[in-house]
Motif scaffolding. Structure first.
Motif, PDB file in Angstrom:
ATOM      1  N   ASP A 185      44.396  41.457  31.667  1.00 35.37           N
ATOM      2  CA  ASP A 185      45.189  41.517  30.296  1.00 35.37           C
ATOM      3  C   ASP A 185      45.176  39.764  30.284  1.00 35.37           C
ATOM      4  O   ASP A 185      45.982  39.334  29.697  1.00 35.37           O
TER       5      ASP A 185
ATOM      6  N   LYS B  31      46.666  37.447  27.310  1.00 35.93           N
ATOM      7  CA  LYS B  31      47.397  36.479  27.249  1.00 35.93           C
ATOM      8  C   LYS B  31      46.891  35.279  27.020  1.00 35.93           C
ATOM      9  O   LYS B  31      47.891  34.567  26.585  1.00 35.93           O
TER      10      LYS B  31
ATOM     11  N   ALA C 180      50.718  39.024  24.737  1.00 37.33           N
ATOM     12  CA  ALA C 180      52.172  39.499  26.146  1.00 37.33           C
ATOM     13  C   ALA C 180      53.181  38.609  26.039  1.00 37.33           C
ATOM     14  O   ALA C 180      53.803  37.625  25.165  1.00 37.33           O
TER      15      ALA C 180
ATOM     16  N   GLU D 247      55.950  40.700  31.743  1.00 37.33           N
ATOM     17  CA  GLU D 247      54.681  39.925  32.480  1.00 37.33           C
ATOM     18  C   GLU D 247      55.322  38.483  32.661  1.00 37.33           C
ATOM     19  O   GLU D 247      56.584  37.786  32.527  1.00 37.33           O
TER      20      GLU D 247
ATOM     21  N   ARG E 164      46.516  44.228  38.407  1.00 34.86           N
ATOM     22  CA  ARG E 164      46.281  45.207  37.755  1.00 34.86           C
ATOM     23  C   ARG E 164      44.452  45.213  37.832  1.00 34.86           C
ATOM     24  O   ARG E 164      44.853  46.527  38.300  1.00 34.86           O
TER      25      ARG E 164
END
Lengths: 801, 293
Positions: free
Chosen positions: A16, A20, A25, A237, A515
């Motif tokens: 991610d 981000k 995100a 998020e 994740r």
């Protein structure tokens, strides 16, 4: 590091990260729904008051208002809490701390609602305010929650051996009292949540910055009086949590849900930083009295511990937080005679709950400080006193648990830290300096300002105003929830017939990198490259309840679940190949780099996507739900004895500091962090945990403090509440000592909290080494060092911090 | 919450002055905005009733740096980052550049202007003590034209200056100190980055042989606003340098500050530390001078 892994233990970029850092995100406040309304909270400026009446007459007919919601609109539970239901969604009889909310106004425009909220007239009667936790249990103390007989939230006793005999057998006894402060999680994203009514009657969807979607669902369902299945919680998020987006977010979600169900439209609540700090819970301040007896050779014979934790206005997680304290309060030392009492009490202060560390940073600060004092008294170095007392394989903890079935490698961890830092030589060198006394020279009478003027002999010069110091701290930590609760987690893996995979776990990505970690676990088992894996959003309607994402349990429990699911799928694929290639049932395959190979008689190979296509064609299931359950543990509440946690991790940190005696400034020159996380899954993620945890721990040591002035918080934003910047902490160097463990994916256990819990203790010991004197009260800020006490501004107004 | 505002972007100083004079109560200048925006967000009383923000960014002459043999004149819109990166300022006014580099964070320094720093006149304005020891003058433009004023006269009390309604500070004139001046700037914050100063000190001293010539001392944060200590400067000018002398100056500074502030909650910490910090600063300046010689 085991070289037979293809991806486990390597440095892997976060999946991610790109979204981000490029701002793509979507955090909760980035998400909006058509027809969405907003809700703002109404509070009164009181820390303890009886609500006499609420008058909505000045707002009720205002066109900018769509609905007022208060306790009378709650169809289900009006009071919630993880253990004790003592926290109202909307206050109805009393407010017990200034963060309390009495009602909320719903409308289309936040600015309008903020103007309107001043027109809600609340008549209240001030009640006596209780701020000192040491007075909470006094007979005539104001009762915060009169439904309980006193202000005691919980008392955990622990009794092992014979404490009197232990002290009688000792040659030396030290007794000291330490104090820690309220601290704020300081997640960068303030709270935000949206509740959306669903087409199915009596059902609601919640999207928000929620740390624990399943806990949130439970609270929302109980407040709405809906079945769990009618509440769907989806995690947006998350912009940081550190344990902080639990109770507060559950309550905010419940408020938004009530608003959404009553108006029939989506309702968003988003907090400003000031509201966030005002209403959200903090880390517990502890007052810790430690008495330690030891033989002349340094062997500890007895430890008596008395801890008072300020639970603030609500019980929240206090019973769990203080339970971890009672288990770990002696530190990682084998002591025959232990008597520990931990009490959490109510006050009118901001309420306290979960925060990274969860009841461990406070006792570690105290026990690691007193261990250094003991070493100094016995004229041995701090590493040596620890070597003589610390856990080894087969040791018994304070709760009588035998440490087994994992590597009890604390001595190896300690030795590594000592060797990498040159601890011993430096400590002896700095310790030889004289006690630094000039700081204590002023005992000021405010009538006598002249005493503030320095005399010639008071001045330090450019050659002597700086001093160096080095300090270490060790810790052990029970992994996951322990005897706190049920400990199991689920993961769902679904391979597609082209070899790509989606993955979902019942534990949450809270910014810690879960994740990526869980994707690595799946990729390792199935031999996939990470670009083939899509990690789905956390959604309570798609995956079984796996408990909260807390207690540094996600890699251990979630990783275990992912591995179980991946192994199940792999077994099916292997069986298919055995049939296809006519191999023996025990044929050994390698799954790596999107290929599956067999090296037995006549090597064979198939690409992973072909294998998946084949399995699909043959009607073999390519998906699996993995479940991972921790072994049973038990606890005796009366004696504090039992197998508190099923496995433990160990750490040692060494801080080197420069102490500026002219100003009281402490600068952390460097910090070496040696941790045993069991097995490192993502080396980059593990190092990130250390950098973050140490920096947060440094904040706890030197700067961070919420001052509750009669319950009111002065530090409502980051101009007043100071967290360390990149400029404030020198070089941090992580080292990992892996151990053999039978639990978790390939023995991977915990790292997130262990990296933070002992940093303040290591820094405080380094300051002790530099100054030649002990400082007992966190944070060790300018005044604490320079004057030996905290100075507080008289006014709550903003000004120079 | 920020109230609804109109942003006015004049292209010339005349246009700006005219607008300010046409809307005396409702218009306020915005330069970098690092004080006014948070002030509006907080609903600060200092910024109530504003309907127009006059953004001066289009006016290029406010961004110029002009050097001659006597002075360096900087435009009022010069940011701290621009100041830090200017060699001529670095060489001639090192204390000012050092103070600029301690202001806020990179992001704040990229926006915030040196003129905004003293016009806001917060007690903790980092660049004020160096500007004061450099005897900075400022140039103002009003309806009656340009005029100059020493910065030390311009600053009145916390958050108040002699800036009149409808006026703009256009330039800061920095007279180049003579070669024998040597000095340093000190800032104490609670942390090293993004720190509001608790103590700032600036000392600029002319050293001749082993004697102090002209002395210029200023403080910020520990005094109600950035201020010079003219009495103290005069008292010690011409003294023979000794360790005892530097300590006496520092202790006298402590007394002066107590005189100005009275006892405050922070005095117990700030007053002794200010003296200690001033002594360390003076000792460093004097030993640096010896090394140069």
């Amino acid at each position: 590091m085991n070289d037979s892994f293809s991806i486990v233990g390597k440095k892997v970029f976060r999946q991610d990260a790109y979204a981000k850092v490029t701002g793509q995100a979507k955090f909760a406040d980035d998400i909006n729904f058509p027809g969405q309304l907003f809700a703002v909270m109404v509070r009164i400026a009181s820390a303890h008051a009886k609500i006499k009446s609420i008058d909505y007459s000045e707002v009720i007919n205002d066109s900018r208002l769509i609905k007022i919601i208060d306790h009378s609109n709650i169809p289900g539970n009006k009071l919630v809490g993880p253990i004790r239901n003592d926290q109202p969604i909307f206050c109805f009889d009393k407010v017990v701390t200034p963060g309390d909310v009495i009602c909320m106004l719903i409308g289309e425009n936040v600015d309008d609602l903020n103007k309107l909220k001043r027109k809600v007239k609340i008549d209240f009667e001030e009640l006596p305010v209780l701020n000192d936790p040491l007075k909470s249990l006094e007979e005539n103390s104001p009762l915060i929650h009169p439904e309980f007989e006193n202000n005691l939230i919980i008392h955990y006793p622990l009794r092992k051996g014979n404490i009197e005999k232990g002290f009688a057998d000792s040659d030396y006894i030290i007794e000291q009292t330490y104090r820690t402060a309220f601290v704020e999680h300081a997640y960068i994203e303030p709270e935000a949540v949206i509740a959306i009514p669903q087409e199915t009657p009596n059902s609601v969807k919640i999207v928000g910055s929620i740390q624990n979607p399943f806990t949130c669902r439970k609270v929302v369902a109980s407040v709405l009086n809906y079945p769990l299945a009618n509440v769907r919680v989806i995690q947006a998020e998350l912009g940081g949590s550190f344990g902080g987006k639990d109770d507060t977010m559950n309550i905010l979600s419940a408020r938004a849900a009530i608003g959404a169900m009553i108006t029939g439209r989506p309702v968003k609540i988003k907090y400003t930083r000031e509201e966030s700090i005002l209403e959200s819970y903090k880390r517990h301040p502890y007052i810790l009295n430690y008495k330690v007896g030891a033989k002349a050779d340094g062997k500890i014979t007895a430890m008596k511990i008395d801890i008072i934790a300020d639970g603030g206005a609500y019980s929240s997680m206090s019973p769990f937080v203080t339970w971890r304290s009672v288990v770990q309060a002696t530190g990682p030392y084998e002591i025959e005679n232990v008597q520990t009492d931990v009490r959490a009490v109510y006050t009118n202060n901001p309420y306290t709950g979960a925060m990274r560390g969860f009841g461990s940073p406070q006792p570690i600060f105290a026990v690691e400080s007193i261990m250094d004092e003991l070493a100094i008294k016995l004229n041995i170095t701090p590493d040596e006193i620890r070597r003589r007392n610390c856990f080894t394989s087969g040791s018994f903890t304070a709760s009588g648990q035998k440490l087994e079935k994992h590597d009890v490698n604390l001595i190896k961890v300690l030795d590594t830290a000592v060797q990498k830092s040159g601890f011993k030589e430096k400590w002896i060198k700095y310790h030889s300096l004289q006690e630094f006394k000039s700081l204590e020279h002023k005992n000021l009478s405010f009538n006598d300002a002249d005493s503030l003027i320095l005399k010639e002999q008071d001045y330090l010069n450019n050659q002597n105003y700086l001093r160096k110091g080095i300090g270490l701290a060790v810790s052990y930590r029970g992994c996951s929830l322990g005897a706190e609760g049920i400990d199991a987690a689920a993961a769902y893996l679904s391979l597609q017939n082209d070899g790509s995979l989606f993955l979902l776990c019942g534990l949450s990505e809270n910014g810690q990198g879960l994740r990526t970690t869980l994707s690595i676990v799946a990729a390792e088992v199935l031999g996939l490259t990470l670009d083939k894996i899509i990690y789905l959003d956390q959604d309570t309607s798609l995956i079984p309840d796996s408990g909260p994402t807390v207690a540094s349990r996600a890699t251990l429990m979630g990783g275990g679940a992912v591995k179980n699911a991946a192994v199940e799928i792999r077994n099916r694929l292997e069986k298919l190949l055995v049939d296809e290639w006519n191999l023996a049932g025990d044929a050994v395959f390698t799954f790596a780099n999107d290929k599956v190979k067999y090296f037995g008689g006549g090597a064979k190979e198939i690409s992973f996507n072909e294998l998946c296509a084949l399995a699909y064609k043959k009607g073999i299931s390519l998906s699996a739900m993995g479940w991972y359950k921790g072994p049973d543990v038990h606890w005796n509440e009366e004696t504090g004895q039992g197998s508190a946690y099923f496995t433990y991790v160990y750490g040692c940190q060494v801080a080197e500091v420069t102490l500026n005696m002219a100003t009281g400034e402490v600068f952390i020159d460097n910090l070496i962090a040696v941790h045993n996380p069991g097995r490192v899954i993502n080396l980059l993620g593990a190092e990130g945990q250390v950098y973050g945890g140490v920096t947060q721990g440094a904040g706890y040591a030197l700067w961070e403090e919420i001052n509750s002035e009669k319950g009111f918080i002065k530090e409502l934003n980051f101009d007043q509440y100071l967290i360390p910047t990149a400029k404030d902490v020198g070089k941090i160097k992580p080292y990992f000592i892996e151990g053999r463990d039978i639990y978790g994916p390939w023995g991977a256990k915990s790292l997130g909290e262990p990296t933070l819990e002992l940093t303040a203790a290591a820094i405080a010991n380094a300051v002790r080494n530099a100054a030649g004197k002990r400082f007992f009260n966190l944070p060790l800020n300018l005044e604490e060092i320079f004057l030996g006490k905290k100075l507080k501004a008289e006014s709550l107004n903003r000004g120079s911090a | 919450m920020i109230p609804e505002l109109e942003i006015i972007k004049p292209f010339s100083l005349e246009e700006a002055v005219d607008f300010l004079n046409d809307h005396p109560a409702e218009a306020r200048i915005i330069a970098g905005g690092t004080d006014i925006i948070p002030g509006l967000m907080q609903g600060s009383k200092r910024f109530t009733g504003i309907k127009y923000l006059v953004d001066l960014q289009q006016i290029d002459e406010l961004k110029e740096i002009i050097a001659d043999s006597e002075n360096i004149t900087i435009g009022a819109l010069l940011t701290f980052s621009q100041m830090i990166n200017n060699d001529s300022l670095k060489n001639n006014f090192p204390l000012l550049v050092k103070s600029a580099s301690t202001v806020g964070s990179v992001q704040i320094r990229n926006r915030a202007t040196v003129a905004g720093n003293f016009i806001n006149n917060a007690p903790c304005a980092d660049s004020v003590p160096p500007l004061l020891v450099y005897n900075a003058k400022i140039k103002l433009l009003g309806v009656n034209g340009n005029y100059e004023m020493p910065l030390s006269d311009f600053l009145i009390k916390p958050y108040f200056t002699r800036l009149k309604t409808g006026e703009i500070v256009t330039q800061i004139i920095l007279p180049k100190p003579k070669k024998e001046f040597i000095g340093d700037f000190y800032k104490l914050g609670r942390r090293r980055g993004v720190a509001i100063s608790r103590i700032t000190l600036a000392a600029l001293i002319q050293i001749e042989d082993n004697k102090l010539g002209e002395i210029r001392l200023a403080s910020g944060a520990v005094s109600p606003i950035g201020m010079r200590f003219f009495d103290l400067e005069q008292k010690y000018s011409g003294s023979v340098i000794s360790d005892k002398l530097l300590k006496n100056i520092s202790s006298d500074l402590g007394k002066e500050i107590l005189k100005v502030t009275g006892l405050r909650w922070s005095s117990e910490y700030k007053v002794p530390v200010t003296q200690q910090a001033m002594y360390l600063l003076l000792e460093r300046i004097c030993s640096a001078h010896k090394q140069v010689k």
